[in-house]
Design an enzyme around this catalytic site. Structure first.
Site, PDB file in Angstrom:
ATOM      1  N   HIS A  37       0.864  -1.180   0.000  1.00 25.23           N
ATOM      2  CA  HIS A  37       0.000   0.000   0.000  1.00 25.23           C
ATOM      3  C   HIS A  37       0.904   1.235   0.000  1.00 25.23           C
ATOM      4  O   HIS A  37       2.139   1.107  -0.069  1.00 25.23           O
ATOM      5  CB  HIS A  37      -0.956  -0.018   1.199  1.00 25.23           C
ATOM      6  CG  HIS A  37      -0.276  -0.264   2.512  1.00 25.23           C
ATOM      7  ND1 HIS A  37       0.649   0.610   3.036  1.00 25.23           N
ATOM      8  CD2 HIS A  37      -0.340  -1.300   3.386  1.00 25.23           C
ATOM      9  CE1 HIS A  37       1.092   0.146   4.189  1.00 25.23           C
ATOM     10  NE2 HIS A  37       0.522  -1.030   4.425  1.00 25.23           N
ATOM     11  N   GLY A  39       1.908   3.122   2.238  1.00 24.34           N
ATOM     12  CA  GLY A  39       2.925   3.131   3.300  1.00 24.34           C
ATOM     13  C   GLY A  39       4.210   2.462   2.804  1.00 24.34           C
ATOM     14  O   GLY A  39       5.315   2.973   3.005  1.00 24.34           O
ATOM     15  N   HIS A  40       4.053   1.307   2.142  1.00 26.74           N
ATOM     16  CA  HIS A  40       5.240   0.629   1.597  1.00 26.74           C
ATOM     17  C   HIS A  40       5.903   1.494   0.525  1.00 26.74           C
ATOM     18  O   HIS A  40       7.131   1.562   0.436  1.00 26.74           O
ATOM     19  CB  HIS A  40       4.835  -0.708   0.954  1.00 26.74           C
ATOM     20  CG  HIS A  40       4.290  -1.718   1.917  1.00 26.74           C
ATOM     21  ND1 HIS A  40       2.969  -2.095   1.940  1.00 26.74           N
ATOM     22  CD2 HIS A  40       4.899  -2.442   2.879  1.00 26.74           C
ATOM     23  CE1 HIS A  40       2.787  -2.994   2.873  1.00 26.74           C
ATOM     24  NE2 HIS A  40       3.929  -3.228   3.464  1.00 26.74           N
ATOM     25  N   GLY A 150       9.086   1.023   8.676  1.00 33.34           N
ATOM     26  CA  GLY A 150       8.095   1.999   9.107  1.00 33.34           C
ATOM     27  C   GLY A 150       7.952   2.017  10.623  1.00 33.34           C
ATOM     28  O   GLY A 150       8.137   1.003  11.300  1.00 33.34           O
ATOM     29  N   LYS A 151       7.590   3.216  11.141  1.00 33.04           N
ATOM     30  CA  LYS A 151       7.388   3.347  12.584  1.00 33.04           C
ATOM     31  C   LYS A 151       6.057   2.759  13.038  1.00 33.04           C
ATOM     32  O   LYS A 151       5.785   2.710  14.223  1.00 33.04           O
ATOM     33  CB  LYS A 151       7.441   4.824  12.986  1.00 33.04           C
ATOM     34  CG  LYS A 151       8.830   5.415  12.974  1.00 33.04           C
ATOM     35  CD  LYS A 151       8.778   6.784  13.632  1.00 33.04           C
ATOM     36  CE  LYS A 151      10.099   7.501  13.498  1.00 33.04           C
ATOM     37  NZ  LYS A 151      10.018   8.851  14.080  1.00 33.04           N
ATOM     38  N   LYS A 152       5.197   2.371  12.102  1.00 34.77           N
ATOM     39  CA  LYS A 152       3.913   1.816  12.537  1.00 34.77           C
ATOM     40  C   LYS A 152       4.138   0.566  13.388  1.00 34.77           C
ATOM     41  O   LYS A 152       3.472   0.366  14.392  1.00 34.77           O
ATOM     42  CB  LYS A 152       3.011   1.488  11.359  1.00 34.77           C
ATOM     43  CG  LYS A 152       1.698   0.930  11.874  1.00 34.77           C
ATOM     44  CD  LYS A 152       0.687   0.801  10.806  1.00 34.77           C
ATOM     45  CE  LYS A 152      -0.245  -0.322  11.098  1.00 34.77           C
ATOM     46  NZ  LYS A 152       0.415  -1.620  11.101  1.00 34.77           N
ATOM     47  N   GLN A 156       8.645  -3.567  16.671  1.00 32.06           N
ATOM     48  CA  GLN A 156       9.466  -4.284  15.689  1.00 32.06           C
ATOM     49  C   GLN A 156      10.693  -3.442  15.301  1.00 32.06           C
ATOM     50  O   GLN A 156      11.821  -3.937  15.271  1.00 32.06           O
ATOM     51  CB  GLN A 156       8.616  -4.595  14.459  1.00 32.06           C
ATOM     52  CG  GLN A 156       9.412  -4.996  13.232  1.00 32.06           C
ATOM     53  CD  GLN A 156       8.523  -5.373  12.053  1.00 32.06           C
ATOM     54  OE1 GLN A 156       7.874  -6.394  12.082  1.00 32.06           O
ATOM     55  NE2 GLN A 156       8.500  -4.566  11.010  1.00 32.06           N
ATOM     56  N   SER A 188      -2.414  -0.058   6.616  1.00 27.94           N
ATOM     57  CA  SER A 188      -2.021  -1.423   6.979  1.00 27.94           C
ATOM     58  C   SER A 188      -2.600  -2.368   5.945  1.00 27.94           C
ATOM     59  O   SER A 188      -3.716  -2.143   5.449  1.00 27.94           O
ATOM     60  CB  SER A 188      -2.587  -1.770   8.364  1.00 27.94           C
ATOM     61  OG  SER A 188      -2.605  -3.175   8.551  1.00 27.94           O
ATOM     62  N   SER A 189      -1.865  -3.420   5.640  1.00 31.29           N
ATOM     63  CA  SER A 189      -2.380  -4.416   4.695  1.00 31.29           C
ATOM     64  C   SER A 189      -3.647  -5.066   5.229  1.00 31.29           C
ATOM     65  O   SER A 189      -4.451  -5.603   4.475  1.00 31.29           O
ATOM     66  CB  SER A 189      -1.325  -5.496   4.442  1.00 31.29           C
ATOM     67  OG  SER A 189      -0.150  -4.889   3.962  1.00 31.29           O
TER      68      SER A 189
HETATM   69  O1  PAF Z   1       6.812  -5.455   8.959  1.00 29.97           O
HETATM   70  C1  PAF Z   1       6.797  -6.382   8.127  1.00 29.97           C
HETATM   71  O2  PAF Z   1       6.259  -6.255   7.035  1.00 29.97           O
HETATM   72  C2  PAF Z   1       7.477  -7.699   8.479  1.00 29.97           C
HETATM   73  O3  PAF Z   1       7.421  -7.952   9.837  1.00 29.97           O
HETATM   74  C3  PAF Z   1       8.910  -7.806   7.953  1.00 29.97           C
HETATM   75  C4  PAF Z   1       9.806  -6.728   8.548  1.00 29.97           C
HETATM   76  C5  PAF Z   1       8.927  -7.681   6.442  1.00 29.97           C
HETATM   77  C6  PAF Z   1       9.516  -9.167   8.323  1.00 29.97           C
HETATM   78  O4  PAF Z   1       8.814 -10.219   7.749  1.00 29.97           O
END
Ligand code: PAF
Length: 287
Positions: A37, A39-40, A150-152, A156, A188-189
């Site tokens: 989307h 965001g990516h 991303g910071k979302k 992670q 978000s997906s």
């Molecule tokens: O945030 C994501 O899309 C996933 O957790 C990632 C970093 C690609 C790892 O599979």
């Protein structure tokens, strides 16, 4: 518009890297689960500013999904994803098979023993082991100079930064602000699974975050009061809150009772069958 090279096997990645070494190009990498989307696309645009060549991976990593999670129904839209990446002239898309990443006999996983505890770590045991392991593997395979996240997915992101620091890896990690719909909903997906009613409720998550941010700006420093500002908006029927917690931006440690370092409010909630996360770095200086 340039169709990206499609790399499936490790041998194909090696060939691609050999060519880039010859031209002495730097590589920026954007790992994804696909179902791309805007965001990516913002991550990809940032990657393009940071290096000569950009590689995106699309891999629905099985080890980061728990047994009762949505691995099977996670959206897979590879054709559309590649078309979108072509509009941004991405150089290559890495589309590994599961057996390439986790061949028979695979045994090694990366575990963070502190920052992975709590927040999403509570309801998703093992999730971050899967994320950290796959991110380390993908970064090593691609051999990138910089990787963009991303910071979302705030917990992670912090875990990934910590991992590369702890393991003396010199890849640069570049964080990027969350991209939002005009009404504040974080992209978000999983948003595609929200019904119209769910979506209306989902917007409250961001409204609640902003209410807490406004209180912080007005000078409120009590952790409980700031979380209560979020609850006032988001604690309604139809939103099953999983957590709403104020943590230190730097290391995600909790505060005693008063905020005394830059804070972030992190939340997770289930709306219908869809689990959403969001967060906001609280800041005294901007509106
Ligand atoms: O945030 C994501 O899309 C996933 O957790 C990632 C970093 C690609 C790892 O599979």
């Amino acid at each position: 518009m340039g169709v990206p090279a499609t790399l499936i096997s490790l041998a194909e990645v090696s060939e691609f890297k050999k060519a880039l070494r010859q031209e002495q190009s730097t590589i920026a990498f954007v790992p994804t689960l696909g179902a791309l989307h805007h965001g990516h696309l913002a991550l990809v645009r940032r990657a393009k500013q940071l290096a000569d060549r950009v590689v995106v991976s699309i891999f629905v990593n099985p080890t980061q999904f728990g047994p009762n999670e949505d691995f099977a129904k996670y959206p897979r839209t590879v054709r559309e994803d590649i078309d979108l990446l072509a509009t941004l002239n991405v150089d290559a898309v890495f589309l590994p098979n599961t057996a390439t990443i986790y061949p028979a006999g695979y045994q090694t996983y990366i575990t963070n023993r502190r920052m992975s505890v709590g927040l999403c770590g509570t309801s998703r045991p093992g999730h971050f082991d899967g994320v950290l392991t796959v991110v380390m593997k993908l970064v090593n395979i691609i051999g990138c100079d910089v990787a963009v996240f991303g910071k979302k997915d705030y917990q992670q992101l912090k875990l990934i930064e910590q991992m590369f620091r702890d393991l003396n890896h010199n890849v640069r990690i570049e964080p990027l602000d969350t991209v939002r719909e005009p009404d504040g909903l974080a992209l978000s997906s999983r948003n595609r699974f929200l019904s119209d009613t769910d979506r209306e409720l989902a917007v409250r998550l961001n409204v609640g975050l902003r209410a807490a941010a406004a209180a912080y700006q007005r000078g409120e420093n009590k952790v409980d009061t700031l979380v209560e500002e979020f609850h006032k908006v988001a604690k309604v029927g139809g939103i099953a809150l999983e957590y709403a917690e104020i943590r230190r931006q730097a290391d995600l440690e909790s505060f005693e009772s008063m905020v005394d370092q830059p804070p972030v409010l992190l939340i997770a909630a289930k709306i219908g069958q869809t689990r959403l996360i969001d967060n906001l770095e609280l800041d005294k200086t901007i509106g």
